[in-house]
Design a protein around this motif. Structure first.
Motif, PDB file in Angstrom:
ATOM      1  N   ARG A   1      33.746  42.410  36.821  1.00  0.00           N
ATOM      2  CA  ARG A   1      34.422  43.480  37.552  1.00  0.00           C
ATOM      3  C   ARG A   1      34.333  43.209  39.047  1.00  0.00           C
ATOM      4  O   ARG A   1      33.235  43.003  39.588  1.00  0.00           O
ATOM      5  CB  ARG A   1      33.777  44.816  37.221  1.00  0.00           C
ATOM      6  CG  ARG A   1      34.498  46.018  37.811  1.00  0.00           C
ATOM      7  CD  ARG A   1      33.780  47.302  37.405  1.00  0.00           C
ATOM      8  NE  ARG A   1      34.552  48.484  37.729  1.00  0.00           N
ATOM      9  CZ  ARG A   1      34.135  49.730  37.516  1.00  0.00           C
ATOM     10  NH1 ARG A   1      32.958  49.928  36.928  1.00  0.00           N
ATOM     11  NH2 ARG A   1      34.887  50.766  37.837  1.00  0.00           N
ATOM     12  N   VAL A   2      35.452  43.241  39.714  1.00  0.00           N
ATOM     13  CA  VAL A   2      35.495  43.012  41.158  1.00  0.00           C
ATOM     14  C   VAL A   2      35.343  44.365  41.851  1.00  0.00           C
ATOM     15  O   VAL A   2      36.201  45.240  41.740  1.00  0.00           O
ATOM     16  CB  VAL A   2      36.806  42.323  41.572  1.00  0.00           C
ATOM     17  CG1 VAL A   2      36.879  42.170  43.089  1.00  0.00           C
ATOM     18  CG2 VAL A   2      36.911  40.954  40.897  1.00  0.00           C
ATOM     19  N   LEU A   3      34.260  44.535  42.569  1.00  0.00           N
ATOM     20  CA  LEU A   3      33.951  45.819  43.192  1.00  0.00           C
ATOM     21  C   LEU A   3      34.826  46.098  44.403  1.00  0.00           C
ATOM     22  O   LEU A   3      35.204  47.237  44.657  1.00  0.00           O
ATOM     23  CB  LEU A   3      32.473  45.849  43.606  1.00  0.00           C
ATOM     24  CG  LEU A   3      31.463  45.759  42.462  1.00  0.00           C
ATOM     25  CD1 LEU A   3      30.086  45.437  42.999  1.00  0.00           C
ATOM     26  CD2 LEU A   3      31.442  47.068  41.675  1.00  0.00           C
ATOM     27  N   ASN A   4      35.119  45.059  45.171  1.00  0.00           N
ATOM     28  CA  ASN A   4      35.902  45.201  46.398  1.00  0.00           C
ATOM     29  C   ASN A   4      36.709  43.919  46.591  1.00  0.00           C
ATOM     30  O   ASN A   4      36.161  42.910  47.036  1.00  0.00           O
ATOM     31  CB  ASN A   4      34.969  45.446  47.596  1.00  0.00           C
ATOM     32  CG  ASN A   4      35.730  45.706  48.888  1.00  0.00           C
ATOM     33  OD1 ASN A   4      36.833  45.211  49.091  1.00  0.00           O
ATOM     34  ND2 ASN A   4      35.131  46.479  49.779  1.00  0.00           N
ATOM     35  N   PRO A   5      37.996  43.912  46.243  1.00  0.00           N
ATOM     36  CA  PRO A   5      38.793  42.683  46.325  1.00  0.00           C
ATOM     37  C   PRO A   5      38.826  42.053  47.717  1.00  0.00           C
ATOM     38  O   PRO A   5      38.903  40.831  47.840  1.00  0.00           O
ATOM     39  CB  PRO A   5      40.189  43.145  45.900  1.00  0.00           C
ATOM     40  CG  PRO A   5      39.953  44.370  45.079  1.00  0.00           C
ATOM     41  CD  PRO A   5      38.756  45.041  45.680  1.00  0.00           C
ATOM     42  N   LYS A   6      38.728  42.876  48.749  1.00  0.00           N
ATOM     43  CA  LYS A   6      38.757  42.344  50.112  1.00  0.00           C
ATOM     44  C   LYS A   6      37.497  41.538  50.396  1.00  0.00           C
ATOM     45  O   LYS A   6      37.556  40.404  50.897  1.00  0.00           O
ATOM     46  CB  LYS A   6      38.893  43.508  51.108  1.00  0.00           C
ATOM     47  CG  LYS A   6      39.199  43.089  52.544  1.00  0.00           C
ATOM     48  CD  LYS A   6      39.488  44.331  53.375  1.00  0.00           C
ATOM     49  CE  LYS A   6      39.953  43.946  54.781  1.00  0.00           C
ATOM     50  NZ  LYS A   6      40.292  45.147  55.579  1.00  0.00           N
TER      51      LYS A   6
END
Length: 717
Positions: free
Chosen positions: A607-612
């Motif tokens: 799971r990507v918590l914050n794509p930036k």
């Protein structure tokens, strides 16, 4: 009522303003009154003993408060730093001013404390040291045949089947040695400490640490103090890449210097001192043996790593771990051999083992694919294991196939030609390369405290834990996690980390920081809601807000702490992040200069918590991987044992003009086995496989297989 969505959003750093305005405090930024300054001086031989230290001129120099060497340093608890002690909970590399023995060039042998930094530095140059030299082991090539089996259980020979028979009988096989050089971490902020004795047995250390509680244990154990009497304050870390995951002698030396002069002391290493003060990525000599049938099925994988460690302790990179799990083969053998040398103890460096090991494994896979006349992606897909070959466990999730196929589509892999030297543009030969890689996905024990305050309908939260932020966005992902679970906007969530007085937490190492921190916050927020629900003594038709819960319970304040641990169920599975890397290189046929105008990195990291922030992590890893492939190398002067490369003038890291377009792609992975939030971590996997993709692209462009990094123009001409 629609709940707030924050996790998975491309959110800017909540601590960004404080950093760009200079309000964020790093180790040397804390305003401490009555501060003195310390400068370390170092050995100028690689092996032997100190015969005499003449410190009289230094002691008489202006502003000098103390000169501390092995002759007057307090006795420390060296048992806390035994070779088998945890690297994140002990002082690494020796050099604690306890005796006159010299084990490597640049070993800390004393410290000068003065009223100003300039006075301390000038006085340090006045110290005269005479030595009794011993024969030093400095040149790896001369001592490689002295390598022995390591003592660590994880580095014993590990195999299945009969590698030697399978390899010898195979028609299609590759046997080659791949070498990676010594590298250094070079975080933006060099190691530094401010030591303040609050009482004779109570110490505060303003430091930069990847593992807050590890520093606390290391300092307390070495100084003979209870851990609760040592406070570590490290709200911001100016990079580390593993160097600040372990703790080194400069930390304790700052403490004993402050004790000696009875006032706070600041000790900051210079960039040149960093080269032989805080570890390195060791040089690795890797022999790969791969064999396959004509239809591209692997029958043998052998990965033998020979490397060096210090004379005082043992540290190895686990270069062969990828060979154990990446590809299916009935016959496998992974071995390690190590030779103690008069070089500072190596340590964790970004993507430890897998960044260097994947260069060797993925280069060998490319070589064998070419011998088989197979597309290298197809070769990898034909050897995809259904389970972890090393232990038979099922995967919690495995995304190699998705990464390779999605990356091929994005990159335009179908334009690649099998034969090298067939695509050119003017003086440039153009090539495409691919690699895959892996890194373990792990979660560690972590605790978190969530505190709520309410004024009428305004509820705010404070989240506290002894996590660390390397600059990768820990503040932000914690705020996002708490904000979504508590249904609060980010501006109403305060995050407090980087202090050992807060609930204990894992470190920002090994790609388990983000997963451990956020799952602790996840547990605390869930527990807080349950406790408030119980206290409200009401049944709700729809999920209540925090305001409703606190009003019903007649509370203006409330707090709870949760202690999150890895699930025992996760131990039944093999959990890893995976990636695929695609490089386009242009090699100038006349000069041998390599350009990388385009790179595509595809990652399966849960799971990507914050794509930036995740995109930044991958870009940073790719840039370092390009540096590993083309420029980075620490060179030792063989007569003395010092590094010739001692600054950024001669240790070459990539700069803006060296880097082309980097495209990042994340494949969707839902893995609730690895941890409740499905987070795997991206910091380590980002660099793994990058150098292999570049080396393979250079072969596709030029037809020259370079097996020793970095790939500099002289090796291509």
């Amino acid at each position: 009522m629609k709940r707030r969505k924050l996790i998975g959003e491309a959110t800017s750093r909540v601590d960004g303003i404080s950093k760009v305005t200079g309000a964020a405090n790093y180790a040397t930024d804390h305003k401490i009154p009555n501060l003195a300054y310390a400068v370390i001086f170092k050995s100028e031989i690689a092996a032997g003993t100190i015969s005499e230290i003449d410190q009289s001129a230094a002691e008489q120099s202006a502003g000098v408060l103390a000169v501390i060497t092995h002759k007057n340093a307090p006795k420390l608890n060296l048992k806390a730093n035994a070779p088998d002690a945890r690297p994140d909970s002990s002082i690494r590399g020796g050099a604690l001013l306890q005796d006159n023995k010299i084990e490597f060039y640049g070993q800390h042998i004393g410290v000068v404390v003065a009223e100003t930094f300039e006075q301390a530095r000038a006085a340090a140059r006045l110290v005269k040291v005479s030595y009794q030299k011993s024969a030093a082991k400095i040149e790896f090539e001369k001592h490689i045949n002295e390598a022995v089996v390591p003592t660590g259980k994880e580095f014993q020979d590990d195999g299945r089947g009969d590698l030697n028979t399978a390899f010898q009988s195979a028609k299609f096989k590759v046997e080659a040695v791949y070498e990676t050089p010594i590298e250094h971490h070079h975080p933006m902020a060099p190691h530094a400490t401010i030591a303040v004795w609050e009482a004779p047995n109570k110490l505060t250390l303003y430091n930069e640490a990847q593992v807050v509680n590890g520093v606390q244990r290391a300092a307390a154990g070495t100084l003979g103090l209870p851990p609760e009497n040592v406070r570590i304050v490290t709200p911001h870390v100016g990079g580390g890449f593993g160097a600040k995951g372990s703790q080194w002698s400069n930390l304790v030396i700052a403490a004993i210097a402050a004790q000696a002069v009875k006032r706070p002391v600041k000790l900051a290493l210079s960039r040149q001192q960093m080269f032989n003060s805080v570890g390195l990525r060791q040089r690795n000599h890797q022999r790969l043996r791969l064999a396959a049938t004509q239809d591209g099925k692997l029958t043998a994988i052998g990965h033998d790593t020979t490397t060096h460690t210090a004379t005082t302790a043992e540290f190895l990179e686990d270069c062969g771990e990828g060979a154990k799990i990446m590809y299916d083969s009935p016959n496998s053998l992974v071995t390690y051999r190590v030779v103690p040398m008069n070089i500072i103890l190596p340590t964790f460096t970004r993507g430890p083992g897998q960044s260097t090991g994947s260069f060797a494994l993925e280069s060998a896979m490319d070589e064998l694919a070419y011998q088989l006349r197979l597309d290298p992606i197809e070769f990898r897909l034909r050897n995809e294991p259904a389970r972890d070959p090393s232990n038979g466990k099922p995967w919690s999730s495995r995304s190699v196939v998705q990464c390779l196929t999605r990356g091929a589509e994005v990159f335009g892999w179908n334009r690649r030609r099998l034969e090298p030297r067939t695509v050119r543009q003017g003086n440039y030969l153009i090539g495409y390369g691919v690699s895959s890689a892996t890194y373990p996905a792990r979660t560690r024990d972590s605790s978190a405290m969530v505190k709520l305050t309410r004024k009428a309908a305004d509820v705010r939260a404070s989240v506290e834990l002894a996590a660390s932020d390397l600059g990768t966005g820990t503040y932000t992902i914690i705020a996002q996690t708490a904000g979504e679970l508590l249904d609060l906007p980010l501006e109403k969530v305060t995050v407090k980390i980087g202090d050992s007085s807060l609930p204990p937490a894992a470190g920002s190492v090994g790609s388990f920081g983000a997963a451990s921190f956020t799952n602790a916050v996840y547990a605390a927020c869930g527990q807080l809601r349950q406790e408030l629900q119980a206290k409200s003594n009401q049944q709700w038709a729809t999920p209540p807000t925090l305001v409703q819960l606190m009003e019903a319970a007649k509370l203006s304040e409330y707090q709870t702490r949760a202690d999150a641990k890895p699930s025992p169920e996760a131990e039944k599975y093999s959990s890893h992040s995976f990636n695929a890397n695609f490089a386009e290189v242009w090699v100038n046929e006349a000069t041998g200069m390599v350009k990388i105008p385009r790179f595509v990195a595809v990652t399966g990291g849960g799971r990507v918590l914050n794509p930036k922030a995740a995109r930044s992590q991958i870009i940073g890893g790719v840039i370092w991987g390009i540096g590993m492939a083309l420029t980075e190398e620490s060179v030792i002067e063989p007569r003395y044992g010092n590094f010739i490369t001692r600054s950024f003038a001669d240790y070459h890291v990539p700069v803006n003009l060296d880097i082309g377009e980097i495209e990042t792609v994340f494949v969707t992975e839902e893995d609730k086995i690895v941890n409740p939030m499905g987070v795997k971590g991206l910091g380590e996997i980002a660099i793994c496989g990058v150098a292999g993709a570049v080396a393979n692209a250079i072969f596709n462009a030029t037809g020259k297989r370079i097996r020793n990094l970095p790939i500099t123009p002289d090796k291509l001409l």
